[in-house]
Design an enzyme around this catalytic site. Structure first.
Site, mmCIF file in Angstrom:
data_model
loop_
_atom_site.group_PDB
_atom_site.id
_atom_site.type_symbol
_atom_site.label_atom_id
_atom_site.label_comp_id
_atom_site.label_asym_id
_atom_site.label_seq_id
_atom_site.Cartn_x
_atom_site.Cartn_y
_atom_site.Cartn_z
ATOM 1 N N ASP A 1 0.846 -1.201 0.000
ATOM 2 C CA ASP A 1 0.000 0.000 0.000
ATOM 3 C C ASP A 1 0.879 1.249 0.000
ATOM 4 O O ASP A 1 1.971 1.252 0.570
ATOM 5 C CB ASP A 1 -0.888 0.042 1.249
ATOM 6 N N ASP B 1 1.130 8.698 7.956
ATOM 7 C CA ASP B 1 1.475 7.357 8.458
ATOM 8 C C ASP B 1 2.866 7.401 9.088
ATOM 9 O O ASP B 1 3.090 6.875 10.180
ATOM 10 C CB ASP B 1 1.556 6.328 7.316
ATOM 11 N N GLU C 1 2.835 -1.835 11.807
ATOM 12 C CA GLU C 1 2.452 -2.132 10.430
ATOM 13 C C GLU C 1 3.377 -1.422 9.433
ATOM 14 O O GLU C 1 3.577 -1.881 8.319
ATOM 15 C CB GLU C 1 1.006 -1.670 10.210
ATOM 16 N N GLU C 2 3.937 -0.310 9.840
ATOM 17 C CA GLU C 2 4.771 0.482 8.929
ATOM 18 C C GLU C 2 6.224 0.024 8.868
ATOM 19 O O GLU C 2 6.987 0.545 8.075
ATOM 20 C CB GLU C 2 4.728 1.966 9.336
ATOM 21 N N ASP D 1 -0.958 -0.488 14.558
ATOM 22 C CA ASP D 1 -1.155 0.150 13.263
ATOM 23 C C ASP D 1 -1.295 1.626 13.621
ATOM 24 O O ASP D 1 -2.342 2.057 14.106
ATOM 25 C CB ASP D 1 -2.435 -0.369 12.587
ATOM 26 N N LEU E 1 -1.641 4.427 12.074
ATOM 27 C CA LEU E 1 -2.743 5.179 11.467
ATOM 28 C C LEU E 1 -3.508 4.259 10.528
ATOM 29 O O LEU E 1 -3.028 3.938 9.447
ATOM 30 C CB LEU E 1 -2.188 6.385 10.704
ATOM 31 N N ASP E 2 -4.665 3.827 10.987
ATOM 32 C CA ASP E 2 -5.460 2.902 10.184
ATOM 33 C C ASP E 2 -6.517 3.671 9.399
ATOM 34 O O ASP E 2 -7.127 4.604 9.923
ATOM 35 C CB ASP E 2 -6.145 1.885 11.105
ATOM 36 N N GLU F 1 -4.129 -5.340 13.372
ATOM 37 C CA GLU F 1 -5.517 -4.906 13.161
ATOM 38 C C GLU F 1 -6.525 -5.917 13.725
ATOM 39 O O GLU F 1 -7.376 -5.566 14.541
ATOM 40 C CB GLU F 1 -5.770 -4.671 11.661
#
Ligand code: AHM
Ligand code: MG
Length: 287
Positions: free
Chosen positions: A16, A22, A45-46, A68, A70-71, A227
């Site tokens: 993504d 983010d 996640e990043e 995460d 910034l989801d 998540e």
């Protein structure tokens, strides 16, 4: 103007586009957690790999944070609500050495706490340590989160279903049949594309959220560690249910890699039970 909107130029572990916000959120959380004295490792996640924080022998940090930062990133540039999701584990490896991958690859059922922050009309922290769920609203005048929603209980049923119905033809037959059923019952479709916001509505008004496997994401899109586990923990603590589309309890799914993904269906107990019956009726015989 602060240069904080738009794409950063790279892609993350699942391909993504990474947004500037983010990166900002990720760096801010990592920096803050590093100074807390309670956290010995972070998986985000990043980031491709986990971060092993230096050990302060006086503090003996034993917590692992998965997040995460910034989801719902696709909503950033258009000013629609996004969220932060986090889970907290106890480390398994010896306290005096570096963190190991096994500290992070723990099932959801090992979580000691989890929560989310919703950046909406107000900033709300929804949090559980395994004894129910409480909501805290940010009071910017004092810079503190104050208890505003005590013991949140998800309604056992509701009128909302939340799914990216644009992917309808890419879902398995049983999911299509269940979505037809939601439509037949005149459930109201709400899909923000920011899971924290979509789940938050269901926490208070009841409903069901689905991100099934698709042709593009045969194993589902949402990440288990960052998540699915934390959100399933909150949903269960509020009295709801969280399953994979193969009807396995999310919290019990084996995790073998940091960025492993899963299909997920969660929300009001009676509605998830209904969905289960569709999978049993229309799904493959030997699941
Ligand atoms: P992100 O972490 O890159 O923002 O992706 C997660 C989000 C979820 O919040 C949301 O439910 C889903 O992706 C939306 O995906 P889609 O646009 O495929 O419906
Ligand atoms: Mg994200």
């Amino acid at each position: 103007m602060v240069n904080i909107l738009g794409v950063e130029g790279s892609t993350n572990s699942t391909g993504d586009d990474v947004q500037k916000l983010d990166v900002f959120a990720n760096e801010t959380f990592i920096e803050t957690l590093s100074f807390s004295g309670e956290v010995c490792g972070i998986a985000s996640e990043e980031n491709l790999d986990f971060i092993d924080l230096p050990i302060d022998p006086l503090k003996k940090a034993t917590y692992i944070v998965v997040m995460d930062p910034l989801d719902g990133s696709s909503n950033i540039d258009v000013n629609v609500s996004v969220g932060t999701i986090f889970g907290i584990y106890k480390r398994k490896s010896p306290e005096d050495g570096p963190c190991q991958i096994s500290d992070f690859l723990q099932k959801g059922s090992n979580l000691v706490a989890a929560g989310y922050v919703l950046y909406g009309t107000s900033t709300l922290l929804v949090y559980s340590t395994g004894d129910g769920v409480n909501g805290f609203t940010l009071d910017p005048s004092i810079g503190e989160f104050c208890l505003s929603h005590r013991n949140i209980q998800m309604p056992t049923s509701g009128n909302y279903y939340s799914v990216n119905q644009g992917y309808y033809l890419k879902f398995d037959l049983e999911m299509m049949r269940y979505i037809d059923h939601c439509s037949d019952l005149n459930y109201r479709l709400r899909y923000i594309g920011s899971m924290v916001s979509d789940i938050h509505r269901i926490m208070f008004q009841g409903g069901i959220f689905l991100y099934p496997n698709t042709r593009k994401y045969p194993k589902g899109k949402l990440r288990l560690l960052y998540e699915c586990f934390p959100m399933a923990y909150i949903v269960e603590q509020a009295g709801g249910t969280a399953l994979t589309c193969k009807l396995e309890r999310i919290m019990d799914v084996e995790i073998n890699s940091l960025h492993q993904t899963s299909s997920i269906v969660m929300g009001s107990k009676a509605m998830v039970q209904d969905m289960k019956e569709f999978v049993e009726k229309y799904g493959p015989v030997n699941q």
